[in-house]
Design a protein around this motif. Structure first.
Motif, PDB file in Angstrom:
ATOM      1  N   ARG A  36       0.530  -1.198   0.129  1.00  0.00           N
ATOM      2  CA  ARG A  36      -0.186  -0.193  -0.710  1.00  0.00           C
ATOM      3  C   ARG A  36       0.797   1.317  -0.404  1.00  0.00           C
ATOM      4  O   ARG A  36       1.768   1.007   0.968  1.00  0.00           O
ATOM      5  CB  ARG A  36      -1.110   0.181   1.206  1.00  0.00           C
ATOM      6  CG  ARG A  36      -1.600  -1.277   0.974  1.00  0.00           C
ATOM      7  CD  ARG A  36      -2.856  -0.957   1.970  1.00  0.00           C
ATOM      8  NE  ARG A  36      -4.191  -0.084   1.857  1.00  0.00           N
ATOM      9  CZ  ARG A  36      -4.637  -0.236   0.074  1.00  0.00           C
ATOM     10  NH1 ARG A  36      -4.824  -1.418   0.441  1.00  0.00           N
ATOM     11  NH2 ARG A  36      -5.853   1.300  -0.071  1.00  0.00           N
ATOM     12  N   GLU A  43      -4.302   6.596  -0.402  1.00  0.00           N
ATOM     13  CA  GLU A  43      -3.582   5.465  -0.352  1.00  0.00           C
ATOM     14  C   GLU A  43      -4.025   4.395  -1.013  1.00  0.00           C
ATOM     15  O   GLU A  43      -4.954   3.601  -1.003  1.00  0.00           O
ATOM     16  CB  GLU A  43      -3.375   4.763   0.930  1.00  0.00           C
ATOM     17  CG  GLU A  43      -2.655   4.428   1.121  1.00  0.00           C
ATOM     18  CD  GLU A  43      -2.347   3.352   3.387  1.00  0.00           C
ATOM     19  OE1 GLU A  43      -1.795   4.701   3.394  1.00  0.00           O
ATOM     20  OE2 GLU A  43      -2.830   2.050   3.314  1.00  0.00           O
ATOM     21  N   LEU A  45      -3.961   0.186  -3.247  1.00  0.00           N
ATOM     22  CA  LEU A  45      -2.941  -1.033  -3.678  1.00  0.00           C
ATOM     23  C   LEU A  45      -1.809  -0.633  -4.736  1.00  0.00           C
ATOM     24  O   LEU A  45      -1.866  -0.100  -6.143  1.00  0.00           O
ATOM     25  CB  LEU A  45      -3.657  -1.918  -3.848  1.00  0.00           C
ATOM     26  CG  LEU A  45      -2.954  -3.393  -3.690  1.00  0.00           C
ATOM     27  CD1 LEU A  45      -2.702  -3.362  -3.073  1.00  0.00           C
ATOM     28  CD2 LEU A  45      -4.169  -4.585  -4.814  1.00  0.00           C
ATOM     29  N   ARG A 109      -8.277  -4.289  -3.010  1.00  0.00           N
ATOM     30  CA  ARG A 109      -7.367  -2.756  -3.335  1.00  0.00           C
ATOM     31  C   ARG A 109      -7.710  -2.526  -2.176  1.00  0.00           C
ATOM     32  O   ARG A 109      -6.633  -1.007  -1.993  1.00  0.00           O
ATOM     33  CB  ARG A 109      -8.120  -2.961  -4.464  1.00  0.00           C
ATOM     34  CG  ARG A 109      -7.529  -3.347  -5.600  1.00  0.00           C
ATOM     35  CD  ARG A 109      -8.306  -2.291  -6.955  1.00  0.00           C
ATOM     36  NE  ARG A 109      -8.698  -3.999  -7.694  1.00  0.00           N
ATOM     37  CZ  ARG A 109      -9.576  -2.952  -9.403  1.00  0.00           C
ATOM     38  NH1 ARG A 109     -10.393  -2.227  -9.238  1.00  0.00           N
ATOM     39  NH2 ARG A 109      -9.791  -3.944  -9.662  1.00  0.00           N
ATOM     40  N   ASP A 110      -8.557  -2.628  -1.004  1.00  0.00           N
ATOM     41  CA  ASP A 110      -9.428  -1.874   0.202  1.00  0.00           C
ATOM     42  C   ASP A 110      -8.958  -2.118   1.477  1.00  0.00           C
ATOM     43  O   ASP A 110      -9.248  -2.249   2.897  1.00  0.00           O
ATOM     44  CB  ASP A 110     -10.597  -1.393  -0.066  1.00  0.00           C
ATOM     45  CG  ASP A 110     -11.296  -1.302  -1.211  1.00  0.00           C
ATOM     46  OD1 ASP A 110      -9.843  -0.261  -1.720  1.00  0.00           O
ATOM     47  OD2 ASP A 110     -12.069  -1.429  -1.606  1.00  0.00           O
ATOM     48  N   ASP A 112      -6.347  -3.728   4.730  1.00  0.00           N
ATOM     49  CA  ASP A 112      -4.933  -3.205   5.137  1.00  0.00           C
ATOM     50  C   ASP A 112      -5.145  -5.129   5.620  1.00  0.00           C
ATOM     51  O   ASP A 112      -5.174  -6.078   5.226  1.00  0.00           O
ATOM     52  CB  ASP A 112      -4.694  -3.096   6.378  1.00  0.00           C
ATOM     53  CG  ASP A 112      -5.994  -3.318   7.430  1.00  0.00           C
ATOM     54  OD1 ASP A 112      -6.677  -4.006   7.469  1.00  0.00           O
ATOM     55  OD2 ASP A 112      -6.548  -1.967   7.777  1.00  0.00           O
TER      56      ASP A 112
END
Length: 717
Positions: A36, A43, A45, A109-110, A112
């Motif tokens: 990330r 922010e 990916l 992609r979202d 953490d």
């Protein structure tokens, strides 16, 4: 030590942002690692493409930004995957980040690190629960002689294989046995099976699960397609990436799935145009599948016998990773490649059980009652089938009740206010819908222009055929004395989740006697009780301006006819009825004898004379703008600016013209055709032309340009 990884993020080609962005990291990051990183105020990916120990030239330390986080719970994406993405971006003239990040599940992609860890924990728990039981006995039927010969040839194949099998010849069993052989040869082997459309997934998935879950556990097969929810897509991708899923079944996007142990790729119905993406990166999944198998094979050969996964552990043969393209009506590009010897052609002309292909009956509509939707002989034949407990399929590739609603007093038509197309009349919910932009309105009680109450539908869609058949067959009786039941299957009736599976189950169980549908019912399905197939509007493609129209029509009719007589008990009486105003057309002569080789030879000869693919190579430059003048000004300006480019003399640029549907959602569309005698010449020119296209966006006459895109190897012009 400070490291300076080059990272790919999702940036479109026209953004002006480079393909690779440099960041700072306190630790070494292996290529393929997911991270990330900050991009502007967001922010996002990213994927590490390379790791350097020195800062890039020209980057001041105070300008550098740090990698925000490393998704260390995931193994890096391997080099073959990165090569595939890099090739696709270069060949189809898109940015590297656009292709690479679109190939990953949206949910990933979202995430953490904490969220990812939770999902990986659930994934591992599910994999443990579905661990493989003891090997089950082989209950599969023995292969036919043709299937056995095809499998033997595949075992020693050193090039892509084109499985040219008649409808009902048992191509799926060849796929299953080739998969079985690949999985048995290597405990880490994976197989990718691709289908053109989502509606073909349930039936094929059920067969693969029934064959392999008893031996390898519940998680051995996963599906990948756009009809899945985001969490489902992420779970399937993680299972494939980790290697716990041995078989991935999916549509065109699955060609980019991360499969570290890939040993076999199957492309079913390889001729289908759905394998060619029509937005974003306009890639051909079939062609990328062939290229991916080549990459995997080269990597296996280079690894050598001492590597963790060696060519010796791959399926028998020199290929390492085999690719099988299957179809009863191959694309002319694949057929030509087989004719040249670049593909290995395997023929399976006979149906399983000795069943016969359906007999073609042409109905000359010039000799039928005026205004008849279904010819009386066809209607009588359908009644006979219903009385015997057999099923009929009626193909009309147009959904809705009627394509147009019109007023005969003032010539008003149901034109879409946002598109250069008509809104389609849907009678069930009394709406007028544009199938291009989605604009929907209620059907007016009277003509909006003159107030005439007598507005009427023009033309026919599947809704109308369903309604008329229900009336025409009101006296038809099933063997149990019950009334005939008519159902419809198209994009409207299968919109809701589970509706497709429910409709297919009703057809397979015999609850439905006549199924009306669009092309989605014409290919891939194994309908055992259908003995009559009727095509009602075949003439629409006979004289189309697109040179590929005859190829698509022949494939559609052959595939639709192949749904009839798949059970050998009924194959002798199965028929394909085609209503046409031009029964003398040569296409029907080849269709009557099921002679695809003759049809292909004629089409290839015509294309060779015209320099059309596969004897030539094409690309389209498409432009969308607020006005047609701006769209064409951009295209023609780009052609003029290309005059001094290297390799300009190797290509032909045609003047800009509007698309067939010129305006969609208030955006005007135009295109410019580029042709070359060789693929290399076309690619060299397109690469040199890309900076010119970016510069041409600022031309004064092109003000109002919305977007442009290059479509390499287009399927529709």
């Amino acid at each position: 030590m400070t490291h300076w990884p080059s990272i790919v993020v999702a940036t479109p080609a026209h953004s002006g942002v480079g393909a690779l962005l440099s960041y700072r990291s306190e630790s070494a990051l292996a290529p393929g690692t997911l991270v990330r990183v900050p991009l502007g105020a967001r922010e996002v990916l990213g994927i590490v493409w390379a790791d350097e120990t020195a800062p890039p030239e020209g980057l001041a330390p105070e300008q550098a930004r740090d990698v925000a986080a490393v998704l260390d719970g995931l193994a890096p994406l391997n080099g073959r995957w990165r090569q595939l993405v890099q090739f696709a971006a270069r060949y189809y003239q898109r940015s590297l980040g656009e292709v690479a990040l679109a190939a990953l599940p949206p949910t990933l992609r979202d995430l953490d690190n904490t969220q990812l860890a939770r999902r990986l924990k659930r994934q591992a728990k599910a994999a443990a629960i579905g661990a493989a039981p003891a090997s089950a006995a082989d209950t599969a039927p023995p292969p036919s002689d043709e299937q056995a010969a095809a499998l033997a040839a595949l075992a020693g194949a050193d090039r892509p294989a084109l499985l040219f099998g008649a409808t009902g010849s048992g191509k799926t069993e060849v796929y299953l046995r080739a998969t079985e052989r690949a999985l048995a040869a290597d405990p880490a082997a994976q197989v990718l099976v691709m289908v053109p459309e989502i509606n073909l997934t349930p039936q094929l998935e059920a067969r693969f699960r029934a064959r392999f879950e008893p031996r390898h556990g519940e998680g051995v097969v996963v599906a990948m397609h756009s009809g899945m929810t985001p969490p489902q897509r992420l779970a399937a991708w993680l299972a494939a990436h980790s290697g716990s899923a041995r078989i991935v079944l999916g549509t065109r996007l699955a060609v980019f799935a991360s499969l570290p142990g890939l040993r076999l790729i199957v492309v079913d119905e390889e001729h289908d145009p759905s394998y060619k993406s029509q937005d974003g990166a306009r890639y051909s999944a079939r062609d990328l599948a062939v290229y991916r198998a080549k990459l995997e094979s080269e990597a296996l050969a280079a690894a050598g016998p001492d590597a963790e996964t060696s060519p010796a552990s791959a399926p028998a043969g020199a290929a390492g990773c085999q690719v099988v393209l299957g179809s009863a009506t191959p694309s002319l590009e694949s057929w030509h490649a087989a004719e040249q010897g670049r593909y290995l052609r395997l023929a399976m002309p006979a149906r399983i059980g000795g069943g016969a292909l359906p007999r073609l009956r042409l109905v000359d509509m010039n000799h039928q009652p005026k205004g008849a939707t279904l010819a009386p002989p066809l209607l009588a034949a359908m009644q006979e089938r219903i009385a015997r407990g057999e099923q009929c399929l009626v193909l009309l590739n147009r959904r809705g009740y009627a394509p147009v609603l019109a007023c005969d007093a003032c010539a008003w038509k149901s034109q879409c206010p946002h598109c250069s197309a008509f809104r389609v009349f849907h009678k069930l919910d009394r709406t007028l819908r544009c199938h291009h932009c989605g604009f929907t309105s209620r059907v007016p009680r009277a003509c909006p222009d003159c107030g005439n109450l007598d507005i009427a539908p023009i033309g026919r869609g599947t809704e109308q055929i369903e309604e008329q058949l229900a009336g025409l067959l009101v006296d038809a009786r099933r063997p149990d004395g019950g009334p005939a039941r008519v159902a419809r299957m198209d994009a409207d009736t299968t919109r809701l989740k589970g509706s497709l599976e429910a409709q297919l189950a009703a057809l397979h169980s015999g609850e439905v006697d006549v199924l009306v549908g669009t092309q989605m019912i014409a290919k891939g399905h194994d309908f055992r009780r259908i003995t009559l197939v009727a095509s009602l509007n075949a003439d629409a493609a006979l004289f189309a301006s697109d040179y590929r129209a005859p190829e698509r029509l022949f494939a559609l009719l052959m595939q639709a006819g192949g749904r009839a007589g798949r059970d050998a008990r009924h194959s002798g009486v199965s028929e394909m009825w085609v209503q046409t105003w031009h029964p003398e057309h040569p296409l029907f002569a080849a269709l009557k004898t099921h002679d695809y080789p003759a049809f292909a030879a004629e089409q290839l000869a015509e294309r060779e004379m015209a320099g059309m693919p596969p004897h030539g190579y094409q690309a389209l430059l498409r432009a969308d703008a607020r006005t047609q003048a701006a769209a064409q000004a951009f295209l023609n300006g780009a052609a003029q600016q290309a005059a001094g480019l290297p390799h300009r003399d190797d290509v032909t640029l045609y003047p800009a013209v509007p698309l067939t549907i010129q305006r969609v959602a208030n955006v005007e569309r135009a295109q410019l055709l580029v042709e070359a005698a060789s693929r290399a010449a076309l690619q060299r020119f397109l690469s040199a032309w890309q900076p010119v296209l970016l510069a041409c966006r600022t031309l004064p006459e092109a003000r109002g340009l919305v977007r442009f895109a290059v479509d390499v190897d287009p399927l529709a012009i």
